[in-house]
Motif scaffolding. Structure first.
Motif, short mmCIF file in Angstrom:
data_model
loop_
_atom_site.label_atom_id
_atom_site.label_comp_id
_atom_site.label_asym_id
_atom_site.label_seq_id
_atom_site.Cartn_x
_atom_site.Cartn_y
_atom_site.Cartn_z
N UNK A 196 0.82 -1.21 0.00
CA UNK A 196 0.00 0.00 0.00
C UNK A 196 0.87 1.27 0.00
N UNK A 197 1.97 1.22 0.73
CA UNK A 197 2.85 2.40 0.79
C UNK A 197 3.50 2.65 -0.57
N UNK A 201 3.28 5.97 -2.87
CA UNK A 201 4.46 6.69 -3.31
C UNK A 201 4.42 7.01 -4.81
N UNK A 202 3.85 6.12 -5.59
CA UNK A 202 3.87 6.28 -7.04
C UNK A 202 2.50 6.63 -7.62
N UNK A 203 1.53 6.89 -6.75
CA UNK A 203 0.15 7.12 -7.21
C UNK A 203 0.02 8.31 -8.16
N UNK A 204 0.83 9.34 -7.97
CA UNK A 204 0.71 10.55 -8.78
C UNK A 204 1.45 10.47 -10.11
N UNK A 205 2.16 9.40 -10.34
CA UNK A 205 2.93 9.29 -11.59
C UNK A 205 2.01 9.25 -12.80
N UNK A 217 -1.15 -4.90 -9.13
CA UNK A 217 -0.70 -5.38 -7.82
C UNK A 217 -1.85 -5.39 -6.81
N UNK A 218 -2.65 -4.34 -6.81
CA UNK A 218 -3.78 -4.28 -5.88
C UNK A 218 -4.86 -5.30 -6.24
N UNK A 219 -5.12 -5.45 -7.53
CA UNK A 219 -6.13 -6.44 -7.95
C UNK A 219 -5.71 -7.86 -7.57
N UNK A 232 -8.65 0.27 1.18
CA UNK A 232 -7.56 1.12 0.68
C UNK A 232 -8.04 1.95 -0.51
N UNK A 233 -8.74 1.32 -1.44
CA UNK A 233 -9.19 2.03 -2.64
C UNK A 233 -10.17 3.15 -2.32
#
Length: 254
Positions: A196-197, A201-205, A217-219, A232-233
């Protein structure tokens, strides 16, 4: 982009047989095996199929036109050839220097059978880094990330975590993607906090391959812990890209 410095345990990774100079360092046994692989692949080449395969990967690589089943069939006996750990690394690096993509695919097949994850962590993870950052595209990177790197990190959690913390902030996009994807097969052994971290960290890319990796990865983890991923979502929907959220929530009915 910020970089993390690896600990002293991983800061002195050996440079033996890097992709660019392995032809000078590889032994005769390794070179002979590469020649055998080359003979089999070229002998069974199907040039009518090579162009569609090349087009599928956006003309980034040359192909001999061997499908995966054909490649594995004609090279079946060669996959059984056993090398020591150092020669294995030289072998796959030397295959990586070949222009046709089938050589890289054979290298991955070979690593699946012969990578010794229980020892030589520093040398092995450096080898994976060399392969990931050379001739990089999703077809090889994803296999190396989810299988080889994932296996190495699972066997060496403390050292592996140090490297993944470095890679998630690395300037090379494919190493960042690898850090996100390396736990794909972990299921109940997933380091949830790290997953999740890393996604945060890369969510805004804006990079497509990073956004896609986050969703994937989340799926995948949702198959093991759907409620945690759903929570989380919902919490981070505003931070994740539409692509990441869509991919992650495919089977969660959000």
């Amino acid at each position: 982009m910020s970089k993390r410095r690896a600990s002293s345990k991983t800061g002195s990774l050996k440079k033996r047989g890097k992709v660019e100079d392995v032809d000078q360092t590889a032994g005769n046994e390794v070179k002979t095996l590469v020649e055998k692989v080359a003979r089999e692949l070229h002998k069974n080449a199907d040039h009518k199929k090579s162009q569609p395969m090349k087009k599928y990967l956006r003309d980034k690589f040359e192909f001999l036109g061997l499908s995966s089943p054909v490649r594995r069939s004609v090279c079946k006996e060669l996959l059984k050839e056993k090398l020591n750990s150092g020669d294995t690394r030289d072998f796959v690096r030397l295959l990586w220097t070949k222009p046709e993509r089938e050589f890289q695919y054979f290298a991955i097949d070979y690593l699946e059978k012969h990578l010794e994850s229980s020892k030589d962590f520093e040398e092995n993870i450096q080898c994976m880094k060399d392969l990931i950052t050379n001739k990089s595209w999703w077809d090889t990177v994803d296999a190396l990330a989810s299988k080889m790197v994932g296996q190495l990190v699972k066997q060496h959690r403390d050292l592996g975590k140090v490297i993944m913390e470095e890679w998630i902030n690395h300037e090379n996009m494919w190493l960042r993607r690898t850090a996100i994807l390396h736990q794909l097969s972990y299921k109940e052994e997933t380091d949830e906090e790290m997953l999740f971290r890393f996604c945060n960290l890369r969510a805004a890319e804006e990079e497509f391959f990073i956004r896609k990796a986050i969703g994937w990865a989340l799926r995948q983890y949702a198959r093991t812990s759907g409620s945690k991923v759903k929570k989380y979502l919902l919490k981070h929907k505003g931070e994740l890209s539409g692509l990441s959220f869509k991919e992650a929530s495919k089977h969660l009915h959000l």
